[in-house]
Design a protein around this motif. Structure first.
Motif, PDB file in Angstrom:
ATOM      1  N   GLU B 447       0.851  -1.188   0.000  1.00  0.00           N
ATOM      2  CA  GLU B 447       0.000   0.000   0.000  1.00  0.00           C
ATOM      3  C   GLU B 447       0.891   1.245   0.000  1.00  0.00           C
ATOM      4  N   VAL B 448       0.487   2.228  -0.740  1.00  0.00           N
ATOM      5  CA  VAL B 448       1.273   3.455  -0.835  1.00  0.00           C
ATOM      6  C   VAL B 448       0.337   4.650  -0.729  1.00  0.00           C
ATOM      7  N   VAL B 449       0.759   5.644   0.036  1.00  0.00           N
ATOM      8  CA  VAL B 449       0.050   6.919  -0.057  1.00  0.00           C
ATOM      9  C   VAL B 449       1.109   8.021  -0.136  1.00  0.00           C
ATOM     10  N   VAL B 450       0.882   8.971  -1.048  1.00  0.00           N
ATOM     11  CA  VAL B 450       1.836  10.065  -1.239  1.00  0.00           C
ATOM     12  C   VAL B 450       1.147  11.377  -0.879  1.00  0.00           C
ATOM     13  N   SER B 459       7.921  24.350   0.174  1.00  0.00           N
ATOM     14  CA  SER B 459       6.518  24.628   0.529  1.00  0.00           C
ATOM     15  C   SER B 459       5.851  23.325   0.930  1.00  0.00           C
ATOM     16  N   GLU B 460       5.727  22.396  -0.013  1.00  0.00           N
ATOM     17  CA  GLU B 460       5.323  21.045   0.364  1.00  0.00           C
ATOM     18  C   GLU B 460       6.369  20.079  -0.179  1.00  0.00           C
ATOM     19  N   ALA B 461       6.785  19.155   0.645  1.00  0.00           N
ATOM     20  CA  ALA B 461       7.728  18.128   0.184  1.00  0.00           C
ATOM     21  C   ALA B 461       6.942  16.864  -0.114  1.00  0.00           C
ATOM     22  N   ILE B 462       7.189  16.323  -1.311  1.00  0.00           N
ATOM     23  CA  ILE B 462       6.523  15.066  -1.676  1.00  0.00           C
ATOM     24  C   ILE B 462       7.032  13.963  -0.738  1.00  0.00           C
ATOM     25  N   THR B 463       6.104  13.285  -0.090  1.00  0.00           N
ATOM     26  CA  THR B 463       6.486  12.281   0.903  1.00  0.00           C
ATOM     27  C   THR B 463       5.608  11.040   0.727  1.00  0.00           C
ATOM     28  N   ALA B 464       6.260   9.891   0.704  1.00  0.00           N
ATOM     29  CA  ALA B 464       5.509   8.639   0.523  1.00  0.00           C
ATOM     30  C   ALA B 464       5.499   7.828   1.813  1.00  0.00           C
ATOM     31  N   ILE B 510      -7.941   4.922   2.127  1.00  0.00           N
ATOM     32  CA  ILE B 510      -6.858   5.488   2.929  1.00  0.00           C
ATOM     33  C   ILE B 510      -7.170   6.952   3.261  1.00  0.00           C
ATOM     34  N   GLN B 511      -7.004   7.326   4.527  1.00  0.00           N
ATOM     35  CA  GLN B 511      -7.305   8.699   4.958  1.00  0.00           C
ATOM     36  C   GLN B 511      -6.066   9.584   4.842  1.00  0.00           C
TER      37      GLN B 511
END
Lengths: 524, 524
Positions: B447-450, B459-464, B510-511
């Motif tokens: 399962e993955v959520v980014v 500003s926002e960092a892409i995070t998985a 996924i929340q």
């Protein structure tokens, strides 16, 4: 909701939406004040919506004309914004018009519903009743005078109406107003203003005047004129500022208001600033709240401008334009006025100004020619007058009728007034109309020329130069009295000068310019 | 001249006309500066006109699409304004796109002529050659790479062309740009911008930012983005100000420029202001010329904003919007930012902002829902995508995809980001696209959520956040390396966090909100 309506509501340029948006942005901010009445943006917007629903219930469709005869009032602006939201056309009545002019306007505009303020009923009942297209009269106050025509009071008209936003498809370029303007013919011409033009004019003035939500405007010039309505009121509403409504100009009333309400923005004619400067109380006044003073119609004499800047201690902005330009074309900012006294300023962002030869060629700076305009402020057309529209729009530019030139600094100078129109006390008066009336009043006049001459109070004073028929002795005061039967009082010349001859071209045409130039100091 | 053309030239709302007017108003004023090149408004306007005539000679008609791949340059703005004057559609290429994205855009937009800057030829030749509709490539610099396709240099292309204003009928709502924006699908969607929308955006920014003719702008963010192009450059041109063009952001270069050219207006991302604040030279800099600093994408952390106001000593204006809004929807002025840290501000004059329930009901202040917009800034549509347009325009409002609420002060708060888009370093990145790439790169991910998490620089960092399949041990660094084959480098997560489980709704979804909230301090 139809797809067409949904898309229109999402995208459109509509003057009414600027009120909706200001009410959504700050519902509690004060929108309009008239005497003891103060409406917040939410209250004013709801009043406008109720009025719009009342008009719609009375059958007013997109494109239908609503006549509006009122002094400055909350209801004036309410009807104007209700028309805008509905896509109806608002037709303000100039309170200086004669009955036959009112009759012409009501009929030319095919007015379907006529809103009339109580004190004007007596004067306007006859022309309204004789206009076949009027189906309903709405009186702001108590209806009297109205036998033989459907009539209601404004209060009853708008009672129990929905306060929701009216929802109608209104095009960006739908007509918003027919503003009638005196021209060279005896009857006023209807200038068709549209939403895009007035919306962009409102943004222009907000930008150039740096209007802000915390500004407080004094509205004292007549709202039936484009200057007060679209330079000032619609811009103020757009940014969410407060408009203090005055019935007219009175130096003491305005000075009191500035102090009491901390007015930040005023807009008047040079004569109004002169009257305030000359008032005995001026030295004791606290005018520190003022941020901007706009003025229009004519440059101030230099010494007066210097005095104004000193006494009012704020930026003075000279606006030029005309009803057909919605109305602003050029603006003269404080920093240049003192170095270029008498000039007209530079174009506003939405207007391109050029100088054109009679053959349609654009002329370089330094050359004199007709001032022509392009840009989204330009009116749609003259109503029911394709010939006048074609004439005004020839060569792909709007022809102002004014003569001028650009100097090497890029600043515009008016070198001659629109041929036949005199700008006096805030009104445009056709010199040809005055000449015709003088000929009618005085059969002993052989030749007449009427011009506007510089005047501290009137900006231009209507002045007639008359050559008598052989053997006739003319009495200026007698002529002025006789003219009252032929023309409105404010159009009667302030002075009638009897002369032996008038300057003429080789082809025999009277040279108005020469008359004007030779007598420019008459009132100074 | 036909009557239709004459009327169009008199009345129209055209972004190109705003340049024509600024050149007419002050021909000698400096319009654009790039390195040693300085063009006055007269020179820049003539360059634009020559380019427009060259495009017309190449067969570019009203509505035809012109691709434009270039870093920030005078030629970028020249092609943009030439398209505007011609009624052609400018299609800027995002320089961060992969070849298949470029190919999709060129084909989706049916680009007929492609302007490419010399250094980009190598990367863009293949997608351009495979686009059947491209009839001519124009290289800013020396053409190389182009076998099998007509090609010319920009210098040759515009040589010996007329400098007169091009004359064509262009509607107020004619398309001006297709700006492709990353959404939840893997390929960018074409946002159709029109003249009225961009013209009014330019006026909005000039009004809200109090832009003036004597302002000097630093343009450092990519011009292929709507923010630099329409918030800043078109507004600057409209008021007749000077644009100093930088190839990108560099703290020292910008600080030097501010001092050397007395820059008055800057527009950057929070990370750019942070980089300047952190530079060792900042204390020695003379930044007194600055009047306004605009920033976008995200509120600054409060301590940083306070420091910015202190060090740069000018008003900081936070802008929110999106490409579909041309782009500005709300603005946060300096006076309220410090009392409402983290909020998004209040609507600009041309935009109405409301909060909507999923059923299309407008919600009162305090209630959370989707942020929806109305007003003339709203895009015309998504190109070739009626379904996405219908979805965005449902219930008669444009749906931003962002979640928010108004507080009792009338100030807007974003409470949740547009569901699937992360705003990072000035780019919009689809979290779904990153999730897909991670699944492809790492078959051991169950399962993955980014999500985007608050980050001073990005500003926002892409995070998985990843849950491993049973028995698999995941190595975040290995996953990041593997992802390079599947996605652009800037879309690879800054951090990959391996977790045991992800929070889910009762229906198993996924929340994302919970993941975001629980980890908001990860980079702080």
């Amino acid at each position: 909701m139809s797809d067409q309506l949904a898309l229109n509501l999402i995208h459109r340029v509509n003057v009414g939406d600027s009120l909706t948006r200001s009410a959504a942005r700050d519902a509690a901010a004060t929108a309009v004040v008239e005497g003891d009445r103060r409406l917040s943006y939410a209250q004013f917007n709801r009043y406008v919506n109720r009025t719009a629903h009342a008009l719609a219930s009375a059958g007013i469709d997109v494109g239908d004309a609503v006549g509006l005869a009122s002094g400055n009032s909350i209801e004036f602006l309410t009807v104007y914004y209700a028309c805008a939201k509905l896509g109806a056309v608002c037709v303000p009545i100039n309170l200086g018009w004669r009955a036959d002019e009112v009759r012409h306007v009501l009929s030319d505009a095919t007015v379907a519903l006529f809103v009339v303020a109580e004190p004007l009923q007596e004067v306007l009942a006859e022309p309204a009743k004789s206009t076949a297209t009027i189906e309903l009269v709405v009186v702001i106050g108590e209806p009297t005078e109205w036998t033989g025509v459907r009539v209601t009071s404004f209060a009853d008209f708008v009672a129990d109406r929905s306060e929701d936003e009216p929802q109608r498809v209104v095009d960006d370029r739908a007509p918003l107003t027919y503003l009638y303007t005196s021209g060279t013919t005896s009857l006023p011409k209807g200038v068709v203003g549209n939403h895009t033009a007035v919306y962009l004019e409102s943004m222009t003035m907000a930008l150039e005047g740096q209007f802000r939500a915390d500004d407080r405007f004094a509205a004292m010039m007549p709202m039936f004129h484009t200057a007060q309505l679209n330079c000032h009121c619609t811009s103020a509403i757009m940014v969410g500022a407060t408009i203090h409504i005055l019935p007219g100009f009175d130096a003491v009333v305005l000075l009191d208001l500035i102090e009491r309400e901390s007015i930040t923005q005023v807009f008047g004619l040079p004569m109004m600033y002169r009257a305030m400067l000359d008032h005995e109380s001026i030295e004791r006044r606290d005018l520190s709240s003022l941020r901007r003073a706009l003025y229009a119609m004519a440059p101030m004499p230099q010494d007066m401008l210097v005095k104004c800047i000193e006494v009012f201690d704020c930026g003075f902005y000279l606006l030029f334009g005309q009803t057909e330009m919605s109305p602003t074309a050029t603006i003269f900012r404080p920093e240049n006025q003192l170095t270029h006294p008498g000039a007209a300023g530079t174009p506003v962002v939405n207007v391109q100004v050029a100088i054109m030869s009679p053959d349609g060629d654009l002329l370089p700076s330094g050359s004199e020619g007709e001032i022509v305009y392009r840009g989204p402020h330009v009116m749609t057309e003259y109503l029911n007058n394709q010939a006048a529209t074609d004439e005004a729009f020839r060569f792909g530019w709007f022809h102002s009728g004014d003569i001028g030139r650009f100097d090497d600094d890029g600043i515009l100078w008016f070198t001659d007034r629109r041929k036949d129109v005199i700008k006096t006390g805030g009104e445009n008066v056709s010199s040809l109309e005055v000449e015709k009336a003088l000929y009618s009043a005085e059969p002993g006049a052989a030749e007449v020329v009427v011009v506007g001459l510089p005047h501290d109070h009137w900006s231009e004073a209507i002045t007639a130069f008359v050559v008598a028929r052989p053997g006739v002795v003319l009495d200026p005061e007698l002529i002025r009295r006789s003219m009252r039967e032929h023309i409105d009082a404010y159009k009667i010349p302030k002075a009638i000068v009897v002369v032996d001859m008038l300057p003429k071209t080789s082809t025999g045409k009277i040279q108005k310019n020469k008359v004007r130039d030779a007598n420019s100091g008459l009132y100074r």
